[in-house]
Design a protein around this motif. Sequence first.
Motif, PDB file in Angstrom:
ATOM      1  N   VAL A  38       0.793  -1.168  -0.016  1.00 45.53           N
ATOM      2  CA  VAL A  38      -0.123   0.020  -0.019  1.00 45.53           C
ATOM      3  C   VAL A  38       0.856   1.299  -0.028  1.00 45.53           C
ATOM      4  O   VAL A  38       0.519   2.169  -0.796  1.00 45.53           O
ATOM      5  N   ALA A  39       1.875   1.127   0.763  1.00 47.68           N
ATOM      6  CA  ALA A  39       2.989   2.442   0.816  1.00 47.68           C
ATOM      7  C   ALA A  39       3.271   2.700  -0.537  1.00 47.68           C
ATOM      8  O   ALA A  39       3.563   3.781  -0.925  1.00 47.68           O
ATOM      9  N   ASN A  40       4.153   1.725  -1.322  1.00 52.93           N
ATOM     10  CA  ASN A  40       4.365   1.680  -2.410  1.00 52.93           C
ATOM     11  C   ASN A  40       3.319   2.556  -3.479  1.00 52.93           C
ATOM     12  O   ASN A  40       3.825   3.196  -4.174  1.00 52.93           O
ATOM     13  N   ALA A  41       2.240   1.961  -3.424  1.00 53.14           N
ATOM     14  CA  ALA A  41       1.405   2.322  -4.209  1.00 53.14           C
ATOM     15  C   ALA A  41       1.028   3.780  -4.029  1.00 53.14           C
ATOM     16  O   ALA A  41       0.860   4.555  -5.109  1.00 53.14           O
ATOM     17  N   LEU A  42       1.108   4.365  -2.845  1.00 51.81           N
ATOM     18  CA  LEU A  42       0.481   5.720  -2.504  1.00 51.81           C
ATOM     19  C   LEU A  42       1.861   6.597  -3.122  1.00 51.81           C
ATOM     20  O   LEU A  42       1.542   7.650  -3.590  1.00 51.81           O
ATOM     21  N   ALA A  43       2.915   6.163  -2.824  1.00 51.40           N
ATOM     22  CA  ALA A  43       4.223   6.930  -3.333  1.00 51.40           C
ATOM     23  C   ALA A  43       4.132   7.060  -4.875  1.00 51.40           C
ATOM     24  O   ALA A  43       4.479   8.022  -5.494  1.00 51.40           O
ATOM     25  N   ASP A  44       3.884   5.937  -5.453  1.00 49.57           N
ATOM     26  CA  ASP A  44       3.797   6.043  -7.098  1.00 49.57           C
ATOM     27  C   ASP A  44       2.801   7.026  -7.275  1.00 49.57           C
ATOM     28  O   ASP A  44       2.869   7.370  -8.465  1.00 49.57           O
ATOM     29  N   ALA A  45       1.622   7.285  -6.678  1.00 48.20           N
ATOM     30  CA  ALA A  45       0.306   8.051  -6.996  1.00 48.20           C
ATOM     31  C   ALA A  45       0.924   9.441  -6.499  1.00 48.20           C
ATOM     32  O   ALA A  45       0.108  10.456  -6.916  1.00 48.20           O
ATOM     33  N   GLY A  46       2.027   9.793  -6.098  1.00 48.48           N
ATOM     34  CA  GLY A  46       2.631  11.006  -5.787  1.00 48.48           C
ATOM     35  C   GLY A  46       2.402  11.611  -4.434  1.00 48.48           C
ATOM     36  O   GLY A  46       2.724  12.794  -3.858  1.00 48.48           O
ATOM     37  N   ALA A  47       1.884  10.650  -3.516  1.00 49.75           N
ATOM     38  CA  ALA A  47       1.919  10.880  -2.141  1.00 49.75           C
ATOM     39  C   ALA A  47       3.468  10.909  -1.378  1.00 49.75           C
ATOM     40  O   ALA A  47       4.068  10.030  -1.955  1.00 49.75           O
ATOM     41  N   GLY A  48       3.517  11.633  -0.216  1.00 47.52           N
ATOM     42  CA  GLY A  48       4.700  11.329   0.475  1.00 47.52           C
ATOM     43  C   GLY A  48       5.788  12.105  -0.115  1.00 47.52           C
ATOM     44  O   GLY A  48       7.101  11.772   0.186  1.00 47.52           O
TER      45      GLY A  48
END
Length: 365
Positions: free
Chosen positions: A147-157
């Motif tokens: 989940v964390a990696n998916a969020l990062a790929d979407a531009g979060a973080g």
Amino acid sequence: MKVKNIVNLLEQLAPSQYQESYDNAGLITGSGHDEVTGILVSLDCTEEIVDEAIEKNCNLIVAHHPIVFKGLKRFNGKNYVERTIIKAIKNDISIYAIHTNLDNMSHGVNYKISSLLGLKNLNILSPTKNNIQKLSVFVPSGNVDKVANALADAGAGIIGDYTSCSFRTEGTGTFKGNDSSNPTLGNKNTLEKIKEVKIEVQFNAHLKGKVLSAMHQSHPYEEVAYHITPLEITNTSIGSGMYGTLPQPIPVNDFLSKVKETFKCGTIRHTKVLKDTISKVAVCGGAGSFLLRNAIGVNADIFITGDFKYHEFFDAEDRIMIADIGHFESEQFTSDILIDYLKDQIENHKIYKTEVNTNPIQYFA
């Protein structure tokens, strides 16, 4: 390629969420499902521009200024707005406006002005507030990285020069599914206690849809527990106006001559000269009088913009030099931003810069 594909590209350049409340950026006429035959880029959209699009076989006009700012109650051709809209619709021409949202981007209109003037150390003059949000989502411990990696790929973080920034808190999640549920972990009608991790990440507000989609697609639960919180902190790369410094101070008259030549000004209306040289410069494409206090606040020597009214010049109060170069003059290079971007993003499509000068103001020299 369809109109909606071009719209999506332009939304990536300048998300419509960042347009001002009075604005009307976006697809004004036409269908997103039409195949694009050609693109005509202009500052304004007028009857002449539509005629040019017809002549060049372009069924998409990308303009900076929206042809429609407020609701139209009749379409009988009594003014240029109605006539332009009618002509565009009759000829199946889509009109897309990318206005204050592009103004508010750090790579947008004001960056172009600053670059042409040779300014360095650029900063946004008035950053947009409340443009960062925080997502808190509860994830079973075995799925945290996915989940964390998916969020990062979407531009979060993203925080400054760092990516994949998050805060994680371990705890226990509880749930009890009913007969209609389909739990990933545990059984129906049983209170389950699962080791979970709360992931907290921040993201630019315009990415909300993309971030939530990534969260749902990567999360194992049938029902995802999450909440979004607006943050007080501000992304200082989004907002109105810009200011920076010249590589070295320039005598006032030399600097004004450079401005006049660069922007092809018929004239420059300005307040009194306060200093012998210009070093720090504030700019705002279009009508920028609302940013005068901001320009004074950053101790700019001169504020370059357009559309200052007579009484607004008094507001300089001998603390800054105002230079009104004209609305059209300050934004005329916006078309170059859009053309360079579109040509870099798409191939095998005709993209034209208008040959029509839409400046309604003439100068008698």
